[in-house]
Scaffold this active site. Structure first.
Site, PDB file in Angstrom:
ATOM      1  N   SER A  93      35.922 100.051  -0.490  1.00 44.10           N
ATOM      2  CA  SER A  93      35.138  99.137  -1.325  1.00 44.10           C
ATOM      3  C   SER A  93      34.060  99.831  -2.148  1.00 44.10           C
ATOM      4  O   SER A  93      33.339  99.180  -2.894  1.00 44.10           O
ATOM      5  CB  SER A  93      34.486  98.085  -0.430  1.00 44.10           C
ATOM      6  OG  SER A  93      33.772  98.728   0.608  1.00 44.10           O
ATOM      7  N   THR A 195      30.295  95.955  -0.626  1.00 45.10           N
ATOM      8  CA  THR A 195      29.374  96.870  -1.310  1.00 45.10           C
ATOM      9  C   THR A 195      28.407  97.536  -0.343  1.00 45.10           C
ATOM     10  O   THR A 195      28.058  96.932   0.666  1.00 45.10           O
ATOM     11  CB  THR A 195      28.543  96.002  -2.280  1.00 45.10           C
ATOM     12  OG1 THR A 195      29.427  95.427  -3.198  1.00 45.10           O
ATOM     13  CG2 THR A 195      27.453  96.771  -2.974  1.00 45.10           C
ATOM     14  N   THR A 213      29.497  99.992  -5.670  1.00 46.43           N
ATOM     15  CA  THR A 213      30.702  99.280  -5.226  1.00 46.43           C
ATOM     16  C   THR A 213      31.880  99.531  -6.156  1.00 46.43           C
ATOM     17  O   THR A 213      31.692  99.892  -7.327  1.00 46.43           O
ATOM     18  CB  THR A 213      30.418  97.756  -5.194  1.00 46.43           C
ATOM     19  OG1 THR A 213      31.481  97.075  -4.543  1.00 46.43           O
ATOM     20  CG2 THR A 213      30.266  97.182  -6.593  1.00 46.43           C
ATOM     21  N   ARG A 223      36.234  93.195 -15.166  1.00 43.89           N
ATOM     22  CA  ARG A 223      35.294  92.351 -14.411  1.00 43.89           C
ATOM     23  C   ARG A 223      34.103  93.194 -13.900  1.00 43.89           C
ATOM     24  O   ARG A 223      34.262  94.283 -13.381  1.00 43.89           O
ATOM     25  CB  ARG A 223      36.015  91.720 -13.220  1.00 43.89           C
ATOM     26  CG  ARG A 223      35.142  90.810 -12.364  1.00 43.89           C
ATOM     27  CD  ARG A 223      34.627  91.507 -11.139  1.00 43.89           C
ATOM     28  NE  ARG A 223      33.886  90.612 -10.251  1.00 43.89           N
ATOM     29  CZ  ARG A 223      33.169  91.007  -9.222  1.00 43.89           C
ATOM     30  NH1 ARG A 223      33.080  92.287  -8.935  1.00 43.89           N
ATOM     31  NH2 ARG A 223      32.543  90.147  -8.460  1.00 43.89           N
ATOM     32  N   VAL A 224      32.927  92.656 -14.057  1.00 44.33           N
ATOM     33  CA  VAL A 224      31.726  93.288 -13.524  1.00 44.33           C
ATOM     34  C   VAL A 224      31.059  92.290 -12.581  1.00 44.33           C
ATOM     35  O   VAL A 224      30.943  91.103 -12.903  1.00 44.33           O
ATOM     36  CB  VAL A 224      30.756  93.673 -14.666  1.00 44.33           C
ATOM     37  CG1 VAL A 224      29.399  94.098 -14.117  1.00 44.33           C
ATOM     38  CG2 VAL A 224      31.359  94.795 -15.511  1.00 44.33           C
ATOM     39  N   GLY A 225      30.642  92.772 -11.428  1.00 42.52           N
ATOM     40  CA  GLY A 225      30.017  91.886 -10.451  1.00 42.52           C
ATOM     41  C   GLY A 225      28.498  91.954 -10.507  1.00 42.52           C
ATOM     42  O   GLY A 225      27.900  92.328 -11.520  1.00 42.52           O
ATOM     43  N   THR A 246      25.409  91.574  -1.044  1.00 43.36           N
ATOM     44  CA  THR A 246      26.832  91.877  -0.967  1.00 43.36           C
ATOM     45  C   THR A 246      27.583  90.550  -0.915  1.00 43.36           C
ATOM     46  O   THR A 246      27.007  89.518  -0.582  1.00 43.36           O
ATOM     47  CB  THR A 246      27.151  92.745   0.277  1.00 43.36           C
ATOM     48  OG1 THR A 246      28.553  93.020   0.314  1.00 43.36           O
ATOM     49  CG2 THR A 246      26.752  92.067   1.575  1.00 43.36           C
ATOM     50  N   GLY A 247      28.854  90.606  -1.268  1.00 48.84           N
ATOM     51  CA  GLY A 247      29.649  89.385  -1.264  1.00 48.84           C
ATOM     52  C   GLY A 247      30.154  89.067  -2.657  1.00 48.84           C
ATOM     53  O   GLY A 247      30.156  89.937  -3.533  1.00 48.84           O
ATOM     54  N   GLY A 249      30.196  88.562  -6.087  1.00 50.92           N
ATOM     55  CA  GLY A 249      29.170  88.861  -7.080  1.00 50.92           C
ATOM     56  C   GLY A 249      28.882  87.721  -8.035  1.00 50.92           C
ATOM     57  O   GLY A 249      27.741  87.526  -8.466  1.00 50.92           O
TER      58      GLY A 249
END
Ligand code: ASP
Length: 333
Positions: A93, A195, A213, A223-225, A246-247, A249
């Site tokens: 990850s 992350t 991450t 895609r960007v978190g 974390t999780g 995004g």
């Protein structure tokens, strides 16, 4: 404005009448948070600490602690800690060995932030094992905060970072298997995301943080978190504290998650309550059944807190000579 009103306003501004003085003095007293950050950076806690998300945080904390215990500063500690997780090929990850997107490309997001509110970030970066160090260079050596995609790669190469294949035999095989169904299905807590967010406090009581991450496994290309976004995946205010996330995004982005946690601590909440409230803000508006969010936070006194939506989130804390995992309380029991 009438002459009468002008005179009245003038009296208030110069504190020339009782009502004016009372109003301004009263308002000042109510502010429980430090208005001038520069004057309020002294921490009562001088032992130093490192706290980070998930089990990979143990190794990251150790590296960060190596810097802190030898008198180094929080920003170097945050970078060095995050680099350990990025270099770990077994972690699917973060960094090399991270799960690719649906095109089979490993695209990395990272950011870093220091005690002075300086920040650097890269996102949608491919072929570079240590995005956190590129983010550090963006912070230290450019007038910008965030570089993305090709521009981030070009900058990294100019700074001497080597381009390499970030897919491993295992992630390549996993991807091939994934293509059979091409099903995008974020699993709570495990494997296709996780992350590392790392907060460090040095022996001057100063904060820094890093977040890095490969994002959600099999995400859309481009895609960007939350992780590279200052105030979403990470926020540091040396006068108040720091938080990282974390999780999923998207849920953190929509609520400016870590900025919120720090602002809540500024208003007097404990790190734990601030994380809980930030989780509640997500839960109030979004259907949280199928995704996880976890926050960790530290305040200026060195108190730590954390909260998540679902059970299973944990963090590593290096404090008082111990580096241990801690289970986190959650909204869903
Ligand atoms: N927050 C990361 C992202 O959305 C993933 C994670 O923390 O698991 O890209």
């Amino acid at each position: 404005m009438s002459q009468k009103r002008r005179t009245f306003m003038g009296q208030i501004l110069t504190g020339g009448i009782g009502l004016g003085i009372g109003y301004f003095v009263g308002a000042k007293k109510e502010k429980s948070y430090p208005k001038d950050s520069k004057k309020n950076t002294v921490s009562p806690y001088k032992e130093g600490l490192a706290i980070s998300t998930w089990y990979h945080g143990i190794a990251a904390n150790n590296a960060a602690w190596g810097v802190i215990s030898s008198g180094g500063n929080a920003i170097d500690a945050a970078e060095q800690g995050a680099r350990i997780t990025e270099a770990d090929v077994t972690g699917k990850s973060v960094g090399i060995g991270g799960t690719p997107d649906r095109e089979g490309k490993v695209t990395l997001d990272a950011c870093i932030m220091d005690k002075n509110g300086n920040a650097g970030s890269v996102s949608f970066l491919q072929g570079i094992k240590h995005p956190v160090s590129v983010a550090r260079k963006v912070m230290d050596e450019t007038p910008h905060v965030m570089l993305v995609g090709k521009g981030a790669l070009q900058f990294a190469k100019e700074k001497g970072f080597e381009e390499e294949d970030l897919l491993t035999a295992e992630t390549r095989a996993d991807y091939k298997k994934w293509l059979d169904t091409s099903k995008y299905d974020p699993i709570i807590n495990i494997e296709n995301h996780d992350t590392i967010g790392l907060i460090t406090m040095d022996k001057n009581g100063d904060f820094s943080g890093a977040c890095t991450t490969s994002g959600l496994g099999y995400k859309m290309h481009g895609r960007v978190g939350d992780s590279p976004v200052i105030g979403a995946g990470l926020f540091v205010d040396n006068a108040v504290g720091a938080a990282t996330a974390t999780g999923l995004g998207e849920a953190v982005l929509k609520t400016c998650g870590t900025f919120l946690v720090v602002e809540l601590m500024r208003q007097g909440m404990t790190p734990n309550d601030a994380c809980k409230e930030a989780v509640n803000r997500i839960a109030d508006k979004q259907n949280y059944e199928n995704f996880q969010i976890g926050y960790i936070a530290v305040n200026k006194a060195g108190d730590v807190g954390a909260y998540s939506i679902h059970p299973g989130f944990d963090y590593a804390l290096h404090k008082n000579g111990k580096n241990e995992m801690h289970k986190v309380d959650s909204l869903v029991k």
